[in-house]
Design a protein around this motif. Structure first.
Motif, mmCIF file in Angstrom:
data_model
loop_
_atom_site.group_PDB
_atom_site.id
_atom_site.type_symbol
_atom_site.label_atom_id
_atom_site.label_comp_id
_atom_site.label_asym_id
_atom_site.label_seq_id
_atom_site.Cartn_x
_atom_site.Cartn_y
_atom_site.Cartn_z
ATOM 1 N N SER A 189 -7.938 3.493 -4.875
ATOM 2 C CA SER A 189 -6.944 3.345 -5.945
ATOM 3 C C SER A 189 -6.028 4.558 -6.002
ATOM 4 O O SER A 189 -4.812 4.437 -6.241
ATOM 5 C CB SER A 189 -7.651 3.139 -7.275
ATOM 6 N N ILE A 190 -6.599 5.765 -5.782
ATOM 7 C CA ILE A 190 -5.773 6.974 -5.798
ATOM 8 C C ILE A 190 -4.772 6.957 -4.653
ATOM 9 O O ILE A 190 -3.590 7.277 -4.819
ATOM 10 C CB ILE A 190 -6.675 8.226 -5.733
ATOM 11 N N VAL A 191 -5.237 6.581 -3.447
ATOM 12 C CA VAL A 191 -4.331 6.499 -2.292
ATOM 13 C C VAL A 191 -3.263 5.438 -2.551
ATOM 14 O O VAL A 191 -2.076 5.611 -2.193
ATOM 15 C CB VAL A 191 -5.131 6.178 -1.018
ATOM 16 N N TRP A 192 -3.653 4.342 -3.181
ATOM 17 C CA TRP A 192 -2.690 3.268 -3.506
ATOM 18 C C TRP A 192 -1.571 3.812 -4.392
ATOM 19 O O TRP A 192 -0.387 3.521 -4.175
ATOM 20 C CB TRP A 192 -3.439 2.142 -4.206
ATOM 21 N N GLU A 193 -1.938 4.605 -5.385
ATOM 22 C CA GLU A 193 -0.938 5.127 -6.306
ATOM 23 C C GLU A 193 -0.097 6.233 -5.679
ATOM 24 O O GLU A 193 1.105 6.330 -5.927
ATOM 25 C CB GLU A 193 -1.631 5.663 -7.567
ATOM 26 N N GLU A 194 -0.737 7.105 -4.862
ATOM 27 C CA GLU A 194 -0.029 8.273 -4.345
ATOM 28 C C GLU A 194 0.763 7.972 -3.068
ATOM 29 O O GLU A 194 1.870 8.483 -2.887
ATOM 30 C CB GLU A 194 -1.022 9.404 -4.070
ATOM 31 N N ARG A 195 0.224 7.158 -2.186
ATOM 32 C CA ARG A 195 0.889 6.932 -0.895
ATOM 33 C C ARG A 195 1.245 5.482 -0.632
ATOM 34 O O ARG A 195 1.714 5.145 0.446
ATOM 35 C CB ARG A 195 -0.006 7.464 0.233
ATOM 36 N N GLY A 196 0.938 4.618 -1.575
ATOM 37 C CA GLY A 196 1.358 3.240 -1.443
ATOM 38 C C GLY A 196 0.230 2.321 -1.008
ATOM 39 O O GLY A 196 -0.815 2.743 -0.505
ATOM 40 N N ALA A 197 0.493 1.012 -1.199
ATOM 41 C CA ALA A 197 -0.510 0.000 -0.871
ATOM 42 C C ALA A 197 -0.782 -0.069 0.620
ATOM 43 O O ALA A 197 -1.915 -0.296 1.058
ATOM 44 C CB ALA A 197 -0.057 -1.357 -1.395
ATOM 45 N N SER A 198 0.252 0.136 1.441
ATOM 46 C CA SER A 198 0.089 0.038 2.895
ATOM 47 C C SER A 198 -0.910 1.067 3.406
ATOM 48 O O SER A 198 -1.803 0.749 4.213
ATOM 49 C CB SER A 198 1.439 0.212 3.587
ATOM 50 N N GLU A 199 -0.774 2.317 2.943
ATOM 51 C CA GLU A 199 -1.678 3.371 3.381
ATOM 52 C C GLU A 199 -3.112 3.095 2.919
ATOM 53 O O GLU A 199 -4.078 3.316 3.659
ATOM 54 C CB GLU A 199 -1.205 4.713 2.836
ATOM 55 N N ALA A 200 -3.262 2.600 1.669
ATOM 56 C CA ALA A 200 -4.599 2.306 1.160
ATOM 57 C C ALA A 200 -5.257 1.187 1.947
ATOM 58 O O ALA A 200 -6.455 1.250 2.259
ATOM 59 C CB ALA A 200 -4.517 1.949 -0.320
ATOM 60 N N ILE A 201 -4.498 0.159 2.258
ATOM 61 C CA ILE A 201 -5.056 -0.960 3.021
ATOM 62 C C ILE A 201 -5.414 -0.511 4.437
ATOM 63 O O ILE A 201 -6.451 -0.913 4.997
ATOM 64 C CB ILE A 201 -4.060 -2.128 3.045
ATOM 65 N N GLN A 202 -4.572 0.338 5.059
ATOM 66 C CA GLN A 202 -4.874 0.841 6.403
ATOM 67 C C GLN A 202 -6.199 1.611 6.417
ATOM 68 O O GLN A 202 -7.022 1.434 7.316
ATOM 69 C CB GLN A 202 -3.743 1.740 6.885
ATOM 70 N N GLU A 203 -6.380 2.484 5.430
ATOM 71 C CA GLU A 203 -7.623 3.252 5.392
ATOM 72 C C GLU A 203 -8.821 2.356 5.091
ATOM 73 O O GLU A 203 -9.929 2.594 5.599
ATOM 74 C CB GLU A 203 -7.514 4.363 4.353
ATOM 75 N N GLY A 204 -8.628 1.336 4.263
ATOM 76 C CA GLY A 204 -9.720 0.406 3.996
ATOM 77 C C GLY A 204 -10.113 -0.371 5.236
ATOM 78 O O GLY A 204 -11.310 -0.505 5.552
ATOM 79 N N ILE A 205 -9.092 -0.885 5.951
ATOM 80 C CA ILE A 205 -9.392 -1.606 7.202
ATOM 81 C C ILE A 205 -10.003 -0.660 8.225
ATOM 82 O O ILE A 205 -10.935 -1.022 8.962
ATOM 83 C CB ILE A 205 -8.109 -2.266 7.739
ATOM 84 N N GLY A 206 -9.486 0.583 8.300
ATOM 85 C CA GLY A 206 -10.053 1.564 9.229
ATOM 86 C C GLY A 206 -11.505 1.861 8.933
ATOM 87 O O GLY A 206 -12.336 1.992 9.844
ATOM 88 N N SER A 207 -11.821 1.952 7.627
ATOM 89 C CA SER A 207 -13.209 2.208 7.260
ATOM 90 C C SER A 207 -14.124 1.066 7.699
ATOM 91 O O SER A 207 -15.220 1.300 8.218
ATOM 92 C CB SER A 207 -13.316 2.406 5.742
ATOM 93 N N LEU A 208 -13.654 -0.172 7.485
ATOM 94 C CA LEU A 208 -14.455 -1.317 7.918
ATOM 95 C C LEU A 208 -14.590 -1.356 9.430
ATOM 96 O O LEU A 208 -15.655 -1.672 9.976
ATOM 97 C CB LEU A 208 -13.821 -2.609 7.408
ATOM 98 N N LEU A 209 -13.496 -1.031 10.140
ATOM 99 C CA LEU A 209 -13.536 -1.035 11.605
ATOM 100 C C LEU A 209 -14.525 0.001 12.126
ATOM 101 O O LEU A 209 -15.349 -0.288 13.008
ATOM 102 C CB LEU A 209 -12.133 -0.773 12.156
ATOM 103 N N VAL A 210 -14.448 1.204 11.579
ATOM 104 C CA VAL A 210 -15.361 2.264 12.021
ATOM 105 C C VAL A 210 -16.804 1.902 11.680
ATOM 106 O O VAL A 210 -17.726 2.132 12.477
ATOM 107 C CB VAL A 210 -14.958 3.599 11.372
ATOM 108 N N ALA A 211 -17.031 1.343 10.486
ATOM 109 C CA ALA A 211 -18.389 0.931 10.119
ATOM 110 C C ALA A 211 -18.917 -0.138 11.061
ATOM 111 O O ALA A 211 -20.097 -0.129 11.435
ATOM 112 C CB ALA A 211 -18.397 0.423 8.677
ATOM 113 N N ALA A 212 -18.037 -1.071 11.471
ATOM 114 C CA ALA A 212 -18.460 -2.125 12.397
ATOM 115 C C ALA A 212 -18.827 -1.545 13.762
ATOM 116 O O ALA A 212 -19.845 -1.923 14.365
ATOM 117 C CB ALA A 212 -17.350 -3.165 12.545
ATOM 118 N N VAL A 213 -17.998 -0.614 14.268
ATOM 119 C CA VAL A 213 -18.296 0.009 15.570
ATOM 120 C C VAL A 213 -19.594 0.811 15.473
ATOM 121 O O VAL A 213 -20.446 0.758 16.377
ATOM 122 C CB VAL A 213 -17.125 0.906 16.017
#
Length: 510
Positions: free
Chosen positions: A431-455
């Motif tokens: 939520s903090i990243v969403w407010e400070e750097r936008g929804a795109s950056e927050a979604i990228q980090e969320g997807i990245g976290s899921l990708l790294v967790a999957a690997v």
């Protein structure tokens, strides 16, 4: 701190880890594969006899120096007999004694042996043998044979081969036939060879053994001729003249004596049998460490209670997951929410499985994010807000579990394994990243976290890797060494090449 210190420290850690790994795998035989099994042969000698009126003393030669094999365990089975083992010129002896016995008796010796390539005949170099005492014609025949064989050979090995060839063709060899006609030589070729080799001042002895095989049942002992060339013992088949130990040949005892002897009884009979089995390699390694006096097992994870071992089987894989995250973040450039969150999520995936884990994670984070945005409007302080989010996460997890139970969706019941605090912090961070750097950056980090967790889940779920780290925890020193080296890396990340593509010089036209 300069780079040289980091390099030296990393090299020392890697060397220690690899040295311990090599010792446990090569010397102690710790298995490199999960569920690895070792071929083990159970050998048995049954000694049968009829006792006399006097005290009984039965002696059985048992294996001692067995090149290529080691004894895993052995048992001496008898009823009412006293028992002792002792060293003897022929190797080791097992002796059973009884003051008075009635009726037919049977004594058993049973041992488990396994192939051990590091096992060699560790006895010392023998002295030169004494010259055999023979009558004059036999001595002249022996000297003539030795002189002829020496002309036809170049070393001890070839001398022995030529000597056995002459003995096996005794009817065509004047020296051997004369020697045997004088009644000075035994009929056995191996025994006769030891007499001639003693005349040539070459140490030799007879080795008796059995052929280990996969088909269970009784076996017959076979003879080999052992000859010392000044450096090592050489083995020869006195019948076929082949040099070297036959495959799966176990030397049982040495010398001219029979395998067993009896005092105070009669009708002595010895039956040898063999049976092949498969045994867990870890059991063999534990026994080998015990026999060699190594404390490797005392300080291994196998010394822990079984329930604790199950916990550490999971915990030992966390550094591997962290290593995967380090590589993906520092060298690839994948963005994630924190460092350890993907590792803990990957651990939860072990129970929920990957696809369902991603779905449940996305649902919890999405719903929690909506609640977090609502709480933002209430302008709460940090700690109360996190407490509220954590409570909401727990309620969401409980609601999904109840709903999954009603819909008979078993994976949904595993959502309780997700780390609640990590989920709450992820929602807060997102939520903090969403407010400070936008929804795109927050979604990228969320997807990245899921990708790294999957690997990380895939890598941490490799059965061979789990086995390797649990059996050889010293390999985690390599993870530390790699982390130290990666900590000094300041170059480009792979995904950053796209960001700086515009700065690359454009190609010149023709």
């Amino acid at each position: 701190m300069n780079n040289r210190h980091i390099y030296v420290l990393s090299a020392v850690l890697a060397l220690i880890g690899l040295t311990l790994f090599a010792y446990k795998s090569q010397v102690l035989g710790f298995p490199l594969q999960p569920q690895e099994q070792t071929r083990v042969w159970t050998i048995e000698a049954a000694v049968r006899f009829d006792p006399g009126p006097a005290a009984v003393k039965a002696t059985l030669r048992i294996p001692n120096l067995t090149p290529g094999f080691s004894i895993l365990d052995e048992n001496f089975i008898s009823r009412g007999f006293g028992h002792a083992t002792r060293s003897a010129p022929a190797g080791r002896e097992s002796q059973w004694t009884l003051r008075q016995a009635t009726g037919p008796q049977t004594l058993y010796y049973r041992a488990q042996v396994y192939r051990d390539a590091s096992r060699i005949a560790e006895d010392t170099t023998p002295p030169f043998p004494e010259q055999p005492v023979l009558d004059e014609p036999s001595r002249i025949a022996m000297e003539g044979l030795i002189a002829e064989v020496r002309r036809q050979s170049a070393d001890v090995a070839s001398f022995t081969t030529e000597l056995l060839r002459h003995i096996n063709h005794a009817e065509r060899d004047p020296y051997v036939s004369l020697f045997m006609s004088r009644g000075s030589a035994p009929a056995d070729a191996a025994e006769l060879a030891t007499i001639f080799l003693a005349g040539a001042s070459i140490p030799a002895r007879i080795a008796h053994g059995i052929q280990l095989r996969s088909v269970p049942g009784p076996v017959q002992s076979q003879q080999l001729l052992e000859v010392h060339d000044g450096v090592q013992w050489l083995y020869f088949d006195p019948k076929t003249l082949e040099q070297g130990l036959p495959p799966d040949f176990l030397i049982w005892w040495r010398g001219d004596e029979a395998i067993a002897s009896l005092e105070g009884g009669s009708n002595l009979d010895v039956t040898l049998a063999v049976q092949q089995n498969l045994l867990d390699s870890m059991v063999v390694a534990e026994r080998r460490a015990e026999l060699t006096g190594s404390h490797a097992m005392d300080f291994s994870l196998f010394a822990l209670p079984i329930a604790t071992q199950a916990v550490y089987a999971v915990l030992m894989m966390i550094p591997i997951g962290a290593l995967v995250i380090m590589l993906l973040r520092n060298f690839i450039g994948v963005k994630t929410f924190g460092t350890f969150m993907p590792v803990l999520v990957a651990l939860a995936f072990r129970e929920t499985r990957l696809l369902w884990g991603i779905v449940l994670f996305a649902i919890i984070v999405s719903l929690g994010l909506l609640i977090r945005f609502y709480l933002e409007k209430l302008r709460l302080l940090l700690v109360p807000r996190l407490t509220t989010v954590l409570t909401v996460v727990v309620l969401l997890m409980a609601g999904i579990s109840v709903l999954s139970q009603k819909l008979e969706l078993q994976p949904g019941l595993s959502i309780a394994l997700f780390p609640m605090v990590i989920l709450s912090m992820t929602i807060e961070r997102m939520s903090i990243v969403w407010e400070e750097r936008g929804a795109s950056e927050a979604i990228q980090e969320g997807i990245g976290s899921l990708l790294v967790a999957a690997v990380a889940y895939v890598i941490m779920g490799i059965a061979w890797l789990e086995h390797l780290i649990f059996v050889f925890p010293e390999l985690l020193l390599l993870v530390i060494a790699m982390s130290l080296l990666a900590g000094r890396y300041t170059g480009y990340r792979l995904l950053e090449l796209r960001r700086f593509k515009a700065l690359a010089p454009s190609g010149s036209g023709p």
